[in-house]
Design a protein around this motif. Sequence first.
Motif, PDB file in Angstrom:
ATOM      1  N   SER A  87       0.837  -1.213   0.000  1.00 54.11           N
ATOM      2  CA  SER A  87       0.000   0.000   0.000  1.00 54.11           C
ATOM      3  C   SER A  87       0.868   1.259   0.000  1.00 54.11           C
ATOM      4  O   SER A  87       0.475   2.284  -0.541  1.00 54.11           O
ATOM      5  N   LEU A  88       2.059   1.173   0.572  1.00 52.61           N
ATOM      6  CA  LEU A  88       2.992   2.297   0.543  1.00 52.61           C
ATOM      7  C   LEU A  88       3.449   2.557  -0.896  1.00 52.61           C
ATOM      8  O   LEU A  88       3.449   3.698  -1.361  1.00 52.61           O
ATOM      9  N   PHE A  89       3.815   1.501  -1.616  1.00 59.27           N
ATOM     10  CA  PHE A  89       4.295   1.631  -2.990  1.00 59.27           C
ATOM     11  C   PHE A  89       3.162   1.941  -3.977  1.00 59.27           C
ATOM     12  O   PHE A  89       3.410   2.489  -5.038  1.00 59.27           O
ATOM     13  N   ASP A  90       1.929   1.577  -3.634  1.00 63.06           N
ATOM     14  CA  ASP A  90       0.780   1.843  -4.510  1.00 63.06           C
ATOM     15  C   ASP A  90       0.327   3.286  -4.315  1.00 63.06           C
ATOM     16  O   ASP A  90      -0.713   3.580  -3.730  1.00 63.06           O
ATOM     17  N   VAL A  91       1.135   4.206  -4.821  1.00 63.51           N
ATOM     18  CA  VAL A  91       0.939   5.640  -4.591  1.00 63.51           C
ATOM     19  C   VAL A  91      -0.446   6.119  -5.021  1.00 63.51           C
ATOM     20  O   VAL A  91      -1.093   6.888  -4.311  1.00 63.51           O
ATOM     21  N   ASP A  92      -0.927   5.653  -6.173  1.00 62.70           N
ATOM     22  CA  ASP A  92      -2.242   6.131  -6.650  1.00 62.70           C
ATOM     23  C   ASP A  92      -3.414   5.274  -6.154  1.00 62.70           C
ATOM     24  O   ASP A  92      -4.555   5.496  -6.537  1.00 62.70           O
ATOM     25  N   LYS A  93      -3.125   4.310  -5.309  1.00 57.28           N
ATOM     26  CA  LYS A  93      -4.143   3.455  -4.678  1.00 57.28           C
ATOM     27  C   LYS A  93      -5.050   2.733  -5.681  1.00 57.28           C
ATOM     28  O   LYS A  93      -6.229   2.541  -5.442  1.00 57.28           O
ATOM     29  N   ASN A  94      -4.470   2.285  -6.820  1.00 57.42           N
ATOM     30  CA  ASN A  94      -5.288   1.594  -7.819  1.00 57.42           C
ATOM     31  C   ASN A  94      -5.175   0.069  -7.743  1.00 57.42           C
ATOM     32  O   ASN A  94      -5.730  -0.641  -8.564  1.00 57.42           O
ATOM     33  N   GLY A  95      -4.424  -0.429  -6.738  1.00 54.28           N
ATOM     34  CA  GLY A  95      -4.309  -1.876  -6.569  1.00 54.28           C
ATOM     35  C   GLY A  95      -3.136  -2.499  -7.294  1.00 54.28           C
ATOM     36  O   GLY A  95      -2.970  -3.719  -7.270  1.00 54.28           O
ATOM     37  N   TYR A  96      -2.329  -1.677  -7.958  1.00 48.20           N
ATOM     38  CA  TYR A  96      -1.152  -2.161  -8.678  1.00 48.20           C
ATOM     39  C   TYR A  96       0.021  -1.225  -8.424  1.00 48.20           C
ATOM     40  O   TYR A  96      -0.175  -0.052  -8.122  1.00 48.20           O
ATOM     41  N   ILE A  97       1.224  -1.767  -8.608  1.00 44.98           N
ATOM     42  CA  ILE A  97       2.433  -0.957  -8.494  1.00 44.98           C
ATOM     43  C   ILE A  97       3.083  -0.887  -9.871  1.00 44.98           C
ATOM     44  O   ILE A  97       3.224  -1.904 -10.551  1.00 44.98           O
ATOM     45  N   THR A  98       3.480   0.313 -10.257  1.00 47.30           N
ATOM     46  CA  THR A  98       4.213   0.508 -11.513  1.00 47.30           C
ATOM     47  C   THR A  98       5.666   0.829 -11.184  1.00 47.30           C
ATOM     48  O   THR A  98       6.002   1.137 -10.044  1.00 47.30           O
ATOM     49  N   LYS A  99       6.506   0.785 -12.214  1.00 39.91           N
ATOM     50  CA  LYS A  99       7.918   1.097 -11.996  1.00 39.91           C
ATOM     51  C   LYS A  99       8.088   2.539 -11.530  1.00 39.91           C
ATOM     52  O   LYS A  99       8.950   2.829 -10.697  1.00 39.91           O
ATOM     53  N   SER A 100       7.270   3.464 -12.029  1.00 41.02           N
ATOM     54  CA  SER A 100       7.416   4.861 -11.601  1.00 41.02           C
ATOM     55  C   SER A 100       7.043   5.018 -10.124  1.00 41.02           C
ATOM     56  O   SER A 100       7.650   5.822  -9.409  1.00 41.02           O
ATOM     57  N   GLU A 101       6.084   4.228  -9.635  1.00 36.17           N
ATOM     58  CA  GLU A 101       5.748   4.269  -8.207  1.00 36.17           C
ATOM     59  C   GLU A 101       6.904   3.695  -7.379  1.00 36.17           C
ATOM     60  O   GLU A 101       7.230   4.227  -6.315  1.00 36.17           O
ATOM     61  N   VAL A 102       7.522   2.630  -7.873  1.00 32.90           N
ATOM     62  CA  VAL A 102       8.676   2.051  -7.189  1.00 32.90           C
ATOM     63  C   VAL A 102       9.785   3.100  -7.094  1.00 32.90           C
ATOM     64  O   VAL A 102      10.406   3.288  -6.047  1.00 32.90           O
ATOM     65  N   LYS A 103      10.000   3.824  -8.197  1.00 30.41           N
ATOM     66  CA  LYS A 103      11.035   4.861  -8.221  1.00 30.41           C
ATOM     67  C   LYS A 103      10.705   5.974  -7.217  1.00 30.41           C
ATOM     68  O   LYS A 103      11.585   6.468  -6.511  1.00 30.41           O
ATOM     69  N   GLU A 104       9.432   6.359  -7.144  1.00 28.96           N
ATOM     70  CA  GLU A 104       9.014   7.425  -6.221  1.00 28.96           C
ATOM     71  C   GLU A 104       9.285   7.038  -4.763  1.00 28.96           C
ATOM     72  O   GLU A 104       9.812   7.834  -3.986  1.00 28.96           O
ATOM     73  N   ILE A 105       8.934   5.803  -4.398  1.00 19.76           N
ATOM     74  CA  ILE A 105       9.142   5.366  -3.008  1.00 19.76           C
ATOM     75  C   ILE A 105      10.627   5.119  -2.737  1.00 19.76           C
ATOM     76  O   ILE A 105      11.126   5.467  -1.663  1.00 19.76           O
ATOM     77  N   CYS A 106      11.348   4.562  -3.706  1.00 25.45           N
ATOM     78  CA  CYS A 106      12.794   4.366  -3.518  1.00 25.45           C
ATOM     79  C   CYS A 106      13.491   5.712  -3.312  1.00 25.45           C
ATOM     80  O   CYS A 106      14.433   5.811  -2.522  1.00 25.45           O
ATOM     81  N   THR A 107      13.018   6.752  -3.989  1.00 24.37           N
ATOM     82  CA  THR A 107      13.574   8.093  -3.804  1.00 24.37           C
ATOM     83  C   THR A 107      13.330   8.562  -2.373  1.00 24.37           C
ATOM     84  O   THR A 107      14.222   9.118  -1.722  1.00 24.37           O
ATOM     85  N   ALA A 108      12.130   8.316  -1.856  1.00 22.87           N
ATOM     86  CA  ALA A 108      11.797   8.702  -0.472  1.00 22.87           C
ATOM     87  C   ALA A 108      12.634   7.895   0.522  1.00 22.87           C
ATOM     88  O   ALA A 108      13.142   8.451   1.509  1.00 22.87           O
ATOM     89  N   ILE A 109      12.791   6.597   0.269  1.00 22.18           N
ATOM     90  CA  ILE A 109      13.605   5.739   1.143  1.00 22.18           C
ATOM     91  C   ILE A 109      15.059   6.232   1.127  1.00 22.18           C
ATOM     92  O   ILE A 109      15.711   6.310   2.163  1.00 22.18           O
ATOM     93  N   PHE A 110      15.536   6.577  -0.068  1.00 24.22           N
ATOM     94  CA  PHE A 110      16.912   7.013  -0.219  1.00 24.22           C
ATOM     95  C   PHE A 110      17.206   8.246   0.639  1.00 24.22           C
ATOM     96  O   PHE A 110      18.291   8.393   1.190  1.00 24.22           O
ATOM     97  N   LYS A 111      16.215   9.117   0.763  1.00 24.92           N
ATOM     98  CA  LYS A 111      16.386  10.331   1.574  1.00 24.92           C
ATOM     99  C   LYS A 111      16.531  10.011   3.060  1.00 24.92           C
ATOM    100  O   LYS A 111      16.992  10.844   3.832  1.00 24.92           O
ATOM    101  N   LEU A 112      16.115   8.799   3.473  1.00 24.70           N
ATOM    102  CA  LEU A 112      16.255   8.394   4.872  1.00 24.70           C
ATOM    103  C   LEU A 112      17.698   8.000   5.205  1.00 24.70           C
ATOM    104  O   LEU A 112      18.093   7.991   6.364  1.00 24.70           O
ATOM    105  N   ILE A 113      18.457   7.648   4.184  1.00 23.17           N
ATOM    106  CA  ILE A 113      19.817   7.144   4.408  1.00 23.17           C
ATOM    107  C   ILE A 113      20.754   8.318   4.671  1.00 23.17           C
ATOM    108  O   ILE A 113      20.898   9.200   3.825  1.00 23.17           O
TER     109      ILE A 113
END
Length: 192
Positions: A107-133
């Motif tokens: 649900s975190l990676f499903d940014v648009d809440k449509n029930g699926y994850i796309t590569k661009s959503e993965v990139k968006e969350i990985c960018t947010a995770i990266f900022k935690l490091i």
Amino acid sequence: MGNSKSGAVSKEILEDLKLNTKFSETEIAQWYENFKRQCPTGRITKEEFQSIYSKFFPESDAQTYAQHVFRSFDTNDDGTLDFKEYIIALHMTSTGKTTRKLEWAFSLFDVDKNGYITKSEVKEICTAIFKLIPKDELSALPDDENTAEKRADKLWSFFDKGENDRVAEGEFIQGVLDNEEALRLIQYEPAK
């Protein structure tokens, strides 16, 4: 003080949280007192959540990640979290059973809440995770995951999907369960 409605967490919520989190009754009561002090209305806004969440990552920029965490737990989309949603958010992001945690991660990676994850959503969350490091930990990352884009590419590769494909929740959970490397990539564990 004792059991007055405004001063103590309700028995029903307390029992539910004890059952569904790792927190003890004492810890939940302490969290509740702090929650009521910081959020007298009994609800926490996205901004308040970001401020609290950032304290867990003092060496990092946790704002973007906290926004995504907030979105994933604001189940009724009212722009606030109540105490129960707040404690479950803390529990799920810190511990929790693997499958439930992966359902939440989806649900975190499903940014648009449509029930699926796309590569661009993965990139968006990985960018947010990266900022935690923290900056001083970035140099220790392997070459194939030392940027948010590389991390997203590496994670996406575990799902055996094309650039424009999408991943359903079951595929996501199975893909991560089948690969410890993918499990590591969907989160940030401080190096302490």
